[in-house]
Scaffold this motif. Sequence first.
Motif, PDB file in Angstrom:
ATOM      1  N   VAL A 270       7.444   2.656   8.750  1.00  0.00           N
ATOM      2  CA  VAL A 270       6.245   2.261   9.293  1.00  0.00           C
ATOM      3  C   VAL A 270       6.395   0.676   9.714  1.00  0.00           C
ATOM      4  CG1 VAL A 270       5.575   1.767   6.730  1.00  0.00           C
ATOM      5  CG2 VAL A 270       3.792   1.703   8.460  1.00  0.00           C
ATOM      6  N   TYR A 271       5.915   0.141  10.592  1.00  0.00           N
ATOM      7  CA  TYR A 271       5.771  -1.186  11.128  1.00  0.00           C
ATOM      8  C   TYR A 271       4.489  -2.144  11.006  1.00  0.00           C
ATOM      9  CZ  TYR A 271      10.261   0.805  12.494  1.00  0.00           C
ATOM     10  OH  TYR A 271      11.707   1.231  12.759  1.00  0.00           O
ATOM     11  N   ASP A 272       4.832  -3.342  11.114  1.00  0.00           N
ATOM     12  CA  ASP A 272       3.682  -4.059  11.202  1.00  0.00           C
ATOM     13  C   ASP A 272       3.743  -4.541  12.846  1.00  0.00           C
ATOM     14  OD1 ASP A 272       5.294  -6.195  11.809  1.00  0.00           O
ATOM     15  OD2 ASP A 272       4.854  -7.512  10.126  1.00  0.00           O
ATOM     16  N   PRO A 273       2.503  -5.165  13.129  1.00  0.00           N
ATOM     17  CA  PRO A 273       2.432  -5.683  14.723  1.00  0.00           C
ATOM     18  C   PRO A 273       3.508  -6.421  15.069  1.00  0.00           C
ATOM     19  CG  PRO A 273       0.333  -6.048  13.447  1.00  0.00           C
ATOM     20  CD  PRO A 273       1.332  -5.905  12.376  1.00  0.00           C
ATOM     21  N   HIS A 274       4.340  -7.081  14.345  1.00  0.00           N
ATOM     22  CA  HIS A 274       5.527  -7.837  14.794  1.00  0.00           C
ATOM     23  C   HIS A 274       6.754  -6.906  14.896  1.00  0.00           C
ATOM     24  CE1 HIS A 274       2.922 -11.183  14.816  1.00  0.00           C
ATOM     25  NE2 HIS A 274       2.511 -11.107  13.565  1.00  0.00           N
ATOM     26  N   GLU A 275       6.558  -5.695  14.575  1.00  0.00           N
ATOM     27  CA  GLU A 275       7.782  -4.621  14.555  1.00  0.00           C
ATOM     28  C   GLU A 275       8.574  -5.125  13.217  1.00  0.00           C
ATOM     29  OE1 GLU A 275       7.845  -2.218  16.475  1.00  0.00           O
ATOM     30  OE2 GLU A 275       6.403  -3.042  17.572  1.00  0.00           O
ATOM     31  N   VAL A 276       8.007  -5.754  12.264  1.00  0.00           N
ATOM     32  CA  VAL A 276       8.857  -5.879  11.008  1.00  0.00           C
ATOM     33  C   VAL A 276       8.781  -4.584  10.181  1.00  0.00           C
ATOM     34  CG1 VAL A 276       9.014  -7.060   8.590  1.00  0.00           C
ATOM     35  CG2 VAL A 276       8.674  -8.305  10.824  1.00  0.00           C
ATOM     36  N   LEU A 277       9.793  -4.079   9.793  1.00  0.00           N
ATOM     37  CA  LEU A 277       9.871  -2.920   9.044  1.00  0.00           C
ATOM     38  C   LEU A 277       9.294  -2.970   7.602  1.00  0.00           C
ATOM     39  CD1 LEU A 277      10.702   0.253   8.923  1.00  0.00           C
ATOM     40  CD2 LEU A 277      13.019  -0.688   8.058  1.00  0.00           C
TER      41      LEU A 277
ATOM     42  N   ILE B 120       0.906  -1.094   0.116  1.00  0.00           N
ATOM     43  CA  ILE B 120       0.031  -0.006   0.099  1.00  0.00           C
ATOM     44  C   ILE B 120       0.791   1.359   0.052  1.00  0.00           C
ATOM     45  CG2 ILE B 120      -1.777  -1.239   1.467  1.00  0.00           C
ATOM     46  CD1 ILE B 120      -1.092   0.430   3.801  1.00  0.00           C
ATOM     47  N   ASP B 121       0.448   2.360  -0.429  1.00  0.00           N
ATOM     48  CA  ASP B 121       1.265   3.540  -0.245  1.00  0.00           C
ATOM     49  C   ASP B 121       0.662   4.396   0.598  1.00  0.00           C
ATOM     50  OD1 ASP B 121       3.016   3.450  -2.561  1.00  0.00           O
ATOM     51  OD2 ASP B 121       1.419   3.299  -4.109  1.00  0.00           O
ATOM     52  N   LEU B 122       1.450   5.353   1.277  1.00  0.00           N
ATOM     53  CA  LEU B 122       1.266   6.017   2.335  1.00  0.00           C
ATOM     54  C   LEU B 122       1.849   7.584   1.901  1.00  0.00           C
ATOM     55  CD1 LEU B 122       2.247   3.481   4.749  1.00  0.00           C
ATOM     56  CD2 LEU B 122      -0.114   4.503   4.922  1.00  0.00           C
ATOM     57  N   TYR B 123       1.164   8.623   2.333  1.00  0.00           N
ATOM     58  CA  TYR B 123       1.962  10.201   2.263  1.00  0.00           C
ATOM     59  C   TYR B 123       1.065  11.005   2.947  1.00  0.00           C
ATOM     60  CZ  TYR B 123      -2.182  11.795  -0.646  1.00  0.00           C
ATOM     61  OH  TYR B 123      -3.434  12.100  -0.841  1.00  0.00           O
ATOM     62  N   SER B 124       1.574  12.156   2.793  1.00  0.00           N
ATOM     63  CA  SER B 124       1.167  13.578   3.784  1.00  0.00           C
ATOM     64  C   SER B 124       1.799  14.563   3.466  1.00  0.00           C
ATOM     65  CB  SER B 124       1.305  13.077   5.513  1.00  0.00           C
ATOM     66  OG  SER B 124       1.028  14.342   5.729  1.00  0.00           O
TER      67      SER B 124
ATOM     68  N   PHE C 127      11.058   6.426   4.462  1.00  0.00           N
ATOM     69  CA  PHE C 127      10.912   7.283   3.388  1.00  0.00           C
ATOM     70  C   PHE C 127      11.853   8.473   4.075  1.00  0.00           C
ATOM     71  CE2 PHE C 127       9.606  10.968   1.377  1.00  0.00           C
ATOM     72  CZ  PHE C 127       9.696  10.620   0.110  1.00  0.00           C
ATOM     73  N   THR C 128      12.793   8.907   3.328  1.00  0.00           N
ATOM     74  CA  THR C 128      13.504   9.826   3.921  1.00  0.00           C
ATOM     75  C   THR C 128      12.733  11.213   3.476  1.00  0.00           C
ATOM     76  OG1 THR C 128      15.611   8.762   3.909  1.00  0.00           O
ATOM     77  CG2 THR C 128      15.883  11.092   4.059  1.00  0.00           C
ATOM     78  N   VAL C 129      12.636  12.231   4.291  1.00  0.00           N
ATOM     79  CA  VAL C 129      12.066  13.517   4.053  1.00  0.00           C
ATOM     80  C   VAL C 129      12.843  14.372   3.038  1.00  0.00           C
ATOM     81  CG1 VAL C 129      10.829  15.640   4.765  1.00  0.00           C
ATOM     82  CG2 VAL C 129      10.440  13.250   5.940  1.00  0.00           C
ATOM     83  N   ALA C 130      12.286  14.925   2.180  1.00  0.00           N
ATOM     84  CA  ALA C 130      12.789  15.903   1.018  1.00  0.00           C
ATOM     85  C   ALA C 130      12.288  17.228   1.327  1.00  0.00           C
ATOM     86  CB  ALA C 130      12.796  15.353  -0.261  1.00  0.00           C
TER      87      ALA C 130
ATOM     88  N   GLY D 151       7.568  18.742   6.163  1.00  0.00           N
ATOM     89  CA  GLY D 151       6.143  18.736   6.466  1.00  0.00           C
ATOM     90  C   GLY D 151       5.708  17.550   5.390  1.00  0.00           C
ATOM     91  N   HIS D 152       6.321  17.143   4.461  1.00  0.00           N
ATOM     92  CA  HIS D 152       5.887  15.890   3.573  1.00  0.00           C
ATOM     93  C   HIS D 152       6.621  14.776   3.464  1.00  0.00           C
ATOM     94  CE1 HIS D 152       3.875  19.258   0.847  1.00  0.00           C
ATOM     95  NE2 HIS D 152       4.707  19.724   1.598  1.00  0.00           N
ATOM     96  N   TYR D 153       5.930  13.416   3.314  1.00  0.00           N
ATOM     97  CA  TYR D 153       6.643  12.329   2.979  1.00  0.00           C
ATOM     98  C   TYR D 153       5.849  11.492   1.996  1.00  0.00           C
ATOM     99  CZ  TYR D 153       2.862   9.842   5.736  1.00  0.00           C
ATOM    100  OH  TYR D 153       1.845   8.965   6.042  1.00  0.00           O
ATOM    101  N   GLY D 154       6.411  10.571   1.495  1.00  0.00           N
ATOM    102  CA  GLY D 154       5.724  10.010   0.554  1.00  0.00           C
ATOM    103  C   GLY D 154       5.890  10.199  -1.078  1.00  0.00           C
TER     104      GLY D 154
END
Length: 367
Positions: A59-66, A37-41, A70-73, A76-79
């Motif tokens: 972003v991690y799943d419930p098992h703490e798997v990465l 899935i894609d995430l942004y803000s 994303f490195t912010v450029a 205030g923005h990511y994605g």
Amino acid sequence: MRGRFIYRTAALAVALSVILLGAVAASPTVTPTNSWIDLYSAASTYLGQPVPAGALVAVYDPHEVLCGQFTVATAGHYGLLPCYADDPLTPALDEGADLNDVLHFTIDGLPASTEVLTIDAVRVPATTTVIWAPARSVWQVNLQARLPVTSHTLATSAAPARVGDTLAITSTVTGSGPSLEQPSGTVQFRFDDLPLGTPVALSAGSAALTVPLLVSGFHTITALYSGDALFAPSTVTLTQEVRAYAQALILTSGTYSFTGIVSVTLDIGDQGTLGVLQIEEVAASYPAAPPGLQTGAFWYITGTTALGDPASGFSVTLTLPVDFVPDAATLLCRYTGVGQIWTCAVTSYDPVNRTVTLVGVTHFSLW
């Protein structure tokens, strides 16, 4: 010294079990798979400011798997940040999230709360939980990374309190921001999950209110700190005991009656150093009692010398009413507080007065 007396019909053993939970180490890198899935803000913050360029959003799943980063450029923005799924064709590896897994975020390692704006360009409630579903959907999620508070405590003015008292409740929140800032914001108090008035603003790190006590028993008090631009929300709870009745007796050898929810008679044979006896009755089951000993009422009995020191060398007979006819297996029990032990004696039943009696009480239970 305190005591609790209660009826039971069988012997009881109490066992204590300890469960140890192990933590799963987080994966250090993202493993791309063929589903994501894609995430942004464009409006995410870090310690009250737009997320700075160079910050790492993870972003991690419930098992703490990465599952994505994303490195912010642009501040205030990511994605677009892809969060990858676990590959079902490699069962020995955990590459990412499974269907409907709840995802959580960090910014430069600091936990971030979420505000969901849209999913596939459709507006949704801001409180929507970010989950991995369906594949290749696009989520617009604002992030807010804040510091955890250093401590959050909750205290009351009386433990226990009594019906009719006015109880003072105080919540104290402390923390230290980058420039030694302290938490601001409000605290919402709740009593048995019902709100106590409106949120109270922190003043010098504390929020307080008073509440009249109307119902005896054990009650849950909760303090919900709202958080602010720098500090994350926090919640603490405590159990508040409210006793229904109290009576103090100045004692010599003899017979004394206490009438509250039920009538209790104490016959003092050997007085020893016993000078004052306080009996407090609670209209609730004792919270630590196993199901077979939860009768809906119990007594705190405290014996002291005339000077308030622990009493010793006495012998008391305790008589309680019953609303049933005991059989040979019926016992009258007392909790000693030593190694979580219940001591029981076969009751002496009086069919005329419908009472049972425990003879030879030489000390009161320690709670």
